[in-house]
Motif scaffolding. Structure first.
Motif, PDB file in Angstrom:
ATOM      1  N   GLU A 146     -14.714 -11.317 -20.561  1.00 16.50           N
ATOM      2  CA  GLU A 146     -16.026 -11.964 -20.670  1.00 16.50           C
ATOM      3  C   GLU A 146     -16.537 -12.222 -19.267  1.00 16.50           C
ATOM      4  N   LEU A 147     -17.771 -11.801 -19.001  1.00 15.23           N
ATOM      5  CA  LEU A 147     -18.418 -12.039 -17.716  1.00 15.23           C
ATOM      6  C   LEU A 147     -19.449 -13.139 -17.915  1.00 15.23           C
ATOM      7  N   TYR A 148     -19.223 -14.285 -17.301  1.00 18.17           N
ATOM      8  CA  TYR A 148     -20.182 -15.382 -17.327  1.00 18.17           C
ATOM      9  C   TYR A 148     -21.061 -15.199 -16.098  1.00 18.17           C
ATOM     10  N   LEU A 149     -22.223 -14.603 -16.303  1.00 17.47           N
ATOM     11  CA  LEU A 149     -23.103 -14.190 -15.226  1.00 17.47           C
ATOM     12  C   LEU A 149     -24.137 -15.269 -14.939  1.00 17.47           C
ATOM     13  N   VAL A 150     -24.101 -15.790 -13.710  1.00 13.86           N
ATOM     14  CA  VAL A 150     -25.086 -16.773 -13.264  1.00 13.86           C
ATOM     15  C   VAL A 150     -26.229 -15.993 -12.622  1.00 13.86           C
ATOM     16  N   LEU A 151     -27.430 -16.214 -13.126  1.00 14.31           N
ATOM     17  CA  LEU A 151     -28.591 -15.498 -12.609  1.00 14.31           C
ATOM     18  C   LEU A 151     -28.753 -15.745 -11.112  1.00 14.31           C
ATOM     19  N   GLY A 199     -21.801 -12.103  -9.163  1.00 17.22           N
ATOM     20  CA  GLY A 199     -21.908 -11.629 -10.534  1.00 17.22           C
ATOM     21  C   GLY A 199     -22.343 -10.180 -10.611  1.00 17.22           C
ATOM     22  N   ILE A 200     -23.267  -9.811  -9.751  1.00 16.06           N
ATOM     23  CA  ILE A 200     -23.737  -8.427  -9.709  1.00 16.06           C
ATOM     24  C   ILE A 200     -22.590  -7.507  -9.284  1.00 16.06           C
ATOM     25  N   LEU A 201     -21.808  -7.953  -8.296  1.00  9.84           N
ATOM     26  CA  LEU A 201     -20.657  -7.164  -7.840  1.00  9.84           C
ATOM     27  C   LEU A 201     -19.606  -7.045  -8.939  1.00  9.84           C
ATOM     28  N   LEU A 202     -19.361  -8.144  -9.661  1.00  7.29           N
ATOM     29  CA  LEU A 202     -18.412  -8.112 -10.777  1.00  7.29           C
ATOM     30  C   LEU A 202     -18.858  -7.112 -11.832  1.00  7.29           C
ATOM     31  N   LYS A 203     -20.128  -7.164 -12.191  1.00 10.00           N
ATOM     32  CA  LYS A 203     -20.677  -6.274 -13.222  1.00 10.00           C
ATOM     33  C   LYS A 203     -20.534  -4.805 -12.808  1.00 10.00           C
ATOM     34  N   LYS A 204     -20.876  -4.510 -11.559  1.00 12.94           N
ATOM     35  CA  LYS A 204     -20.760  -3.140 -11.052  1.00 12.94           C
ATOM     36  C   LYS A 204     -19.314  -2.680 -11.051  1.00 12.94           C
ATOM     37  N   PHE A 205     -18.388  -3.567 -10.664  1.00 14.59           N
ATOM     38  CA  PHE A 205     -16.972  -3.226 -10.646  1.00 14.59           C
ATOM     39  C   PHE A 205     -16.486  -2.875 -12.047  1.00 14.59           C
ATOM     40  N   LEU A 206     -16.836  -3.698 -13.021  1.00 12.37           N
ATOM     41  CA  LEU A 206     -16.406  -3.462 -14.398  1.00 12.37           C
ATOM     42  C   LEU A 206     -16.942  -2.134 -14.920  1.00 12.37           C
ATOM     43  N   GLU A 207     -18.217  -1.882 -14.662  1.00  8.95           N
ATOM     44  CA  GLU A 207     -18.835  -0.643 -15.143  1.00  8.95           C
ATOM     45  C   GLU A 207     -18.255   0.579 -14.435  1.00  8.95           C
ATOM     46  N   ARG A 208     -18.064   0.463 -13.129  1.00 10.05           N
ATOM     47  CA  ARG A 208     -17.538   1.586 -12.349  1.00 10.05           C
ATOM     48  C   ARG A 208     -16.118   1.954 -12.788  1.00 10.05           C
ATOM     49  N   ASN A 209     -15.360   0.962 -13.248  1.00  7.45           N
ATOM     50  CA  ASN A 209     -13.981   1.200 -13.650  1.00  7.45           C
ATOM     51  C   ASN A 209     -13.807   1.362 -15.155  1.00  7.45           C
ATOM     52  N   GLY A 210     -14.921   1.463 -15.875  1.00 10.62           N
ATOM     53  CA  GLY A 210     -14.866   1.724 -17.308  1.00 10.62           C
ATOM     54  C   GLY A 210     -14.233   0.600 -18.116  1.00 10.62           C
ATOM     55  N   LEU A 211     -14.355  -0.630 -17.644  1.00 10.38           N
ATOM     56  CA  LEU A 211     -13.804  -1.782 -18.360  1.00 10.38           C
ATOM     57  C   LEU A 211     -14.885  -2.373 -19.257  1.00 10.38           C
ATOM     58  N   PHE A 212     -14.585  -2.491 -20.540  1.00  7.14           N
ATOM     59  CA  PHE A 212     -15.542  -3.043 -21.490  1.00  7.14           C
ATOM     60  C   PHE A 212     -15.501  -4.561 -21.405  1.00  7.14           C
ATOM     61  N   TYR A 213     -16.684  -5.173 -21.492  1.00  7.52           N
ATOM     62  CA  TYR A 213     -16.781  -6.619 -21.350  1.00  7.52           C
ATOM     63  C   TYR A 213     -17.958  -7.161 -22.152  1.00  7.52           C
ATOM     64  N   LYS A 214     -17.893  -8.463 -22.407  1.00  3.01           N
ATOM     65  CA  LYS A 214     -18.998  -9.173 -23.037  1.00  3.01           C
ATOM     66  C   LYS A 214     -19.701  -9.960 -21.943  1.00  3.01           C
ATOM     67  N   GLU A 215     -21.004  -9.809 -21.847  1.00  2.00           N
ATOM     68  CA  GLU A 215     -21.775 -10.491 -20.809  1.00  2.00           C
ATOM     69  C   GLU A 215     -22.447 -11.737 -21.386  1.00  2.00           C
ATOM     70  N   ILE A 216     -22.222 -12.862 -20.727  1.00  2.31           N
ATOM     71  CA  ILE A 216     -22.837 -14.120 -21.122  1.00  2.31           C
ATOM     72  C   ILE A 216     -23.639 -14.617 -19.920  1.00  2.31           C
ATOM     73  N   ILE A 217     -24.956 -14.613 -20.038  1.00  2.73           N
ATOM     74  CA  ILE A 217     -25.821 -15.061 -18.951  1.00  2.73           C
ATOM     75  C   ILE A 217     -26.035 -16.552 -19.096  1.00  2.73           C
ATOM     76  N   THR A 218     -25.749 -17.299 -18.007  1.00  4.85           N
ATOM     77  CA  THR A 218     -25.841 -18.753 -18.086  1.00  4.85           C
ATOM     78  C   THR A 218     -26.137 -19.383 -16.722  1.00  4.85           C
ATOM     79  N   ASN A 219     -26.748 -20.528 -16.747  1.00  2.00           N
ATOM     80  CA  ASN A 219     -26.895 -21.395 -15.582  1.00  2.00           C
ATOM     81  C   ASN A 219     -26.320 -22.766 -15.911  1.00  2.00           C
ATOM     82  N   ASP A 220     -25.579 -22.849 -17.017  1.00  2.00           N
ATOM     83  CA  ASP A 220     -25.032 -24.106 -17.519  1.00  2.00           C
ATOM     84  C   ASP A 220     -23.727 -24.436 -16.799  1.00  2.00           C
TER      85      ASP A 220
END
Length: 76
Positions: free
Chosen positions: A4-9, A14-35
């Motif tokens: 699970e990627l808890y992405l803070v806008l 977070g952008i680097l984490l997302k790119k890393f996961l996608e580049r390495n073919g790792l499936f994830y659930k994205e949760i966008i939050t500022n909480d």
């Protein structure tokens, strides 16, 4: 393994984490939050800033990575 990627806008980590996961073919659930309370809950009550988190559920334990830690990510 569930990720699970808890992405803070606006968080560059977070952008680097997302790119890393996608580049390495790792499936994830994205949760966008500022909480901050949700982020603290994910960190099990430990103090945390508004920084993106990666929560990895293994069969025997849960691992949380705060920010973009390339060394930890490569261990996945």
């Amino acid at each position: 393994m569930k990720i699970e990627l808890y992405l803070v806008l606006g968080d560059k980590n977070g952008i680097l984490l997302k790119k890393f996961l996608e580049r390495n073919g790792l499936f994830y659930k994205e949760i966008i939050t500022n909480d901050i309370n949700l982020l603290r809950k994910v960190m099990c009550g430990f103090s945390c800033d508004k920084i993106s988190l990666l929560k990895i559920r293994h069969s025997s334990h849960v691992q949380v990575i705060s920010g973009f830690d390339q060394l930890e990510l490569k261990r996945l």
